[in-house]
Design an enzyme around this catalytic site. Sequence first.
Site, PDB file in Angstrom:
ATOM      1  N   ASP A 171      46.280  -4.475  24.682  1.00  0.00           N
ATOM      2  CA  ASP A 171      45.064  -3.727  24.332  1.00  0.00           C
ATOM      3  C   ASP A 171      44.473  -4.206  23.006  1.00  0.00           C
ATOM      4  O   ASP A 171      44.499  -3.501  22.004  1.00  0.00           O
ATOM      5  CB  ASP A 171      45.371  -2.227  24.270  1.00  0.00           C
ATOM      6  CG  ASP A 171      44.098  -1.381  24.162  1.00  0.00           C
ATOM      7  OD1 ASP A 171      43.007  -1.923  24.410  1.00  0.00           O
ATOM      8  OD2 ASP A 171      44.218  -0.188  23.824  1.00  0.00           O
ATOM      9  N   GLU A 172      43.920  -5.402  23.043  1.00  0.00           N
ATOM     10  CA  GLU A 172      43.213  -5.971  21.894  1.00  0.00           C
ATOM     11  C   GLU A 172      41.808  -6.374  22.319  1.00  0.00           C
ATOM     12  O   GLU A 172      41.546  -6.632  23.496  1.00  0.00           O
ATOM     13  CB  GLU A 172      43.926  -7.218  21.379  1.00  0.00           C
ATOM     14  CG  GLU A 172      45.353  -6.996  20.943  1.00  0.00           C
ATOM     15  CD  GLU A 172      45.958  -8.313  20.511  1.00  0.00           C
ATOM     16  OE1 GLU A 172      45.765  -8.676  19.331  1.00  0.00           O
ATOM     17  OE2 GLU A 172      46.608  -8.972  21.345  1.00  0.00           O
ATOM     18  N   TYR A 173      40.926  -6.467  21.322  1.00  0.00           N
ATOM     19  CA  TYR A 173      39.588  -7.049  21.505  1.00  0.00           C
ATOM     20  C   TYR A 173      38.719  -6.306  22.514  1.00  0.00           C
ATOM     21  O   TYR A 173      37.759  -6.856  23.032  1.00  0.00           O
ATOM     22  CB  TYR A 173      39.696  -8.527  21.906  1.00  0.00           C
ATOM     23  CG  TYR A 173      40.616  -9.323  21.022  1.00  0.00           C
ATOM     24  CD1 TYR A 173      40.337  -9.481  19.665  1.00  0.00           C
ATOM     25  CD2 TYR A 173      41.776  -9.896  21.529  1.00  0.00           C
ATOM     26  CE1 TYR A 173      41.193 -10.196  18.841  1.00  0.00           C
ATOM     27  CE2 TYR A 173      42.641 -10.615  20.708  1.00  0.00           C
ATOM     28  CZ  TYR A 173      42.341 -10.760  19.360  1.00  0.00           C
ATOM     29  OH  TYR A 173      43.178 -11.469  18.557  1.00  0.00           O
TER      30      TYR A 173
END
Length: 311
Positions: A171-173
């Site tokens: 769960d990045e960017y």
Amino acid sequence: MFTPVRSRIRRAALALSAITALALGATATTGAAAAPAPAPAPAPAKQGPTSVAYVEVNNNSMLNVGKYTLANGGGNVFDVAVIFAANINYDTGTKAATLYFNENVQRVLDNAGTQIRPLQQKGIKVVLSVLGNHQGAGFANFPSQQAASAFAKQLSDTVATYGLDGIDFDDEYADYGNNGTGQPNASSFVYLVSALRANMPDKIISLYNIGPAASRLSYGGVDVSSKFDYAWNPYYGTWQVPGIALPKSKLSPAAVEIGGTSQSTAADLARRTVSEGYGVYLTYNLDGADRSADVSAFTRELYGSDAHYTP
């Protein structure tokens, strides 16, 4: 200070993904179905933690994962190979999350027979990582259980279509809020993981322990922690126990970037993994060079053996 989650190589790879998405508008529905994965040949027995290798497929081949064996016994160094990475995109027309593959990820999937099956035939599991793409869609902001379940079906259909061994959540960017999307909510990731586990009860679901989703594992009396097979530390060159209620055998507090983390640090983290009883050791950015010296630094501590590289 902790090194940011991915190296500059990763940021460049992600940028390429975003550019390709805008240029081609491709989605995960493209590509022909692949044959189911054949039964893996028994790998030589190996005692010790599960080793994981992320591969930046914008730059490197998944086949590199299968080029490393233990000098003593011949077992695979790596047990899980992670395709990095597909994206969760946002369709502004339908106002829904969609699974997207850039041209390099799509190429790996379309050529599963030569890029994925050889690893699986060695007994190496192949998992697809999925992360945000700056469009506002993320694992933590589905507006309803139905929306989360719809995306879970895209994921499980992809696993079935291409004969993969599971899904990794990163769960990045996501850039929550872009394109009018919502901010993270308490229910979204619980609905998503629950639906995905129901769809693929015998496949791997892993958690790159970062972002809003990683801290939202319980909702309405349901805790999805036990639905994960693995969770790992996202900060390379450091030791950090993931904050998820899983047994030590499923956790990697150690995280190293191959060629980016010093051999002494990689060895120290491997030694600590064994001495403290953890069952997973995470590596990132395995490339096409002979990295046997870097890899041996941790295999000596994990398995009591140097690593052998076969071009």
